[in-house]
Scaffold this active site. Structure first.
Site, PDB file in Angstrom:
ATOM      1  N   ASP A  56      15.363   9.792   4.055  1.00  0.00           N
ATOM      2  CA  ASP A  56      14.826  10.810   4.958  1.00  0.00           C
ATOM      3  C   ASP A  56      15.571  10.764   6.291  1.00  0.00           C
ATOM      4  O   ASP A  56      15.764   9.697   6.864  1.00  0.00           O
ATOM      5  CB  ASP A  56      13.328  10.596   5.177  1.00  0.00           C
ATOM      6  CG  ASP A  56      12.695  11.689   6.019  1.00  0.00           C
ATOM      7  OD1 ASP A  56      13.219  12.815   6.009  1.00  0.00           O
ATOM      8  OD2 ASP A  56      11.675  11.414   6.672  1.00  0.00           O
ATOM      9  N   HIS A 109       7.416   7.289  10.068  1.00  0.00           N
ATOM     10  CA  HIS A 109       6.535   7.355   8.902  1.00  0.00           C
ATOM     11  C   HIS A 109       5.324   6.449   9.156  1.00  0.00           C
ATOM     12  O   HIS A 109       5.470   5.226   9.226  1.00  0.00           O
ATOM     13  CB  HIS A 109       7.264   6.893   7.639  1.00  0.00           C
ATOM     14  CG  HIS A 109       8.435   7.769   7.278  1.00  0.00           C
ATOM     15  ND1 HIS A 109       9.483   7.325   6.492  1.00  0.00           N
ATOM     16  CD2 HIS A 109       8.713   9.057   7.593  1.00  0.00           C
ATOM     17  CE1 HIS A 109      10.350   8.315   6.339  1.00  0.00           C
ATOM     18  NE2 HIS A 109       9.914   9.368   6.997  1.00  0.00           N
ATOM     19  N   SER A 161      11.266   4.530   9.923  1.00  0.00           N
ATOM     20  CA  SER A 161      10.247   4.270   8.906  1.00  0.00           C
ATOM     21  C   SER A 161       9.901   2.783   8.915  1.00  0.00           C
ATOM     22  O   SER A 161       9.501   2.265   9.948  1.00  0.00           O
ATOM     23  CB  SER A 161      10.737   4.735   7.531  1.00  0.00           C
ATOM     24  OG  SER A 161       9.711   4.599   6.562  1.00  0.00           O
TER      25      SER A 161
END
Length: 194
Positions: A135, A39, A13
């Site tokens: 995540d 992401h 991310s």
């Protein structure tokens, strides 16, 4: 780990674009397919994939729904869309689909990692890189429980030590290491033959 690695799955991310570039540009064939969830907003994923394809020895592209994954190829999840793997007689396919965000993320690393755990299990290698939040932690743990080897980026080299920390703290990471050690670790694990 006793099975030959047939798939590499990476999640990242915040700071991940730079981290992925640092890894991917140092990888060379022969390697199994690599699937990545970073992401990233819609549109930017293809730009990033195209840039990496110019700079890497491997073929890098944005993942497309229905395509069969191949060795020496890197598939980056499209921004704003979940990506997972499905099995068919032809092999492992990419499935891109719209569904609610997971951990406020779409694409979500967990969506990909859980499918890898289910379909590839011990023949996979999971890598969690820099990022905010948690995540990927549960999915990486699922992979590890199926016998997959798992790597996590260390705090010192992470732009944000959130995702790797969550994965490490829940027991999902077998080995934590600095970013600069990742390309060699991935290559040596993927080329083990036992």
């Amino acid at each position: 780990m006793s099975k030959k690695i047939e798939l590499i799955a990476i999640g990242s991310s915040t700071g991940g674009v730079e981290a992925l570039a640092a890894i991917l540009t140092k990888l060379h064939p022969p390697l199994p397919p690599i699937v990545i969830v970073q992401h990233i907003p819609a549109g930017f994923s293809k730009m990033f994939a195209d840039r990496m394809n110019k700079e890497c020895a491997l073929t890098v592209k944005e993942g497309e729904d229905g395509e069969v994954i191949k060795p020496n190829h890197v598939y980056i999840a499209p921004g704003g869309i979940h990506m997972k793997l499905i099995q068919s007689p032809q092999g492992l396919h990419i499935r891109c689909f719209m569904a609610p965000p997971v951990h406020s993320c779409r694409p979500a690393v967990d969506v990909l990692f859980f499918s890898v755990a289910e379909l590839v299990g011990a023949a996979s290698l999971g890598v969690i890189l820099t990022g905010i939040g948690k995540d990927g932690a549960a999915g990486l743990l699922a992979m590890k429980k199926k016998g997959a080897y798992t790597l996590g980026q260390d705090e010192a080299t992470s732009a944000v030590y959130g995702m790797p920390k969550s994965a490490f703290e829940c027991g999902a990471v077998l080995k934590q290491m600095p970013l600069q050690g990742m390309p060699l670790a991935i290559t040596s694990l993927a080329n083990k033959t036992q």
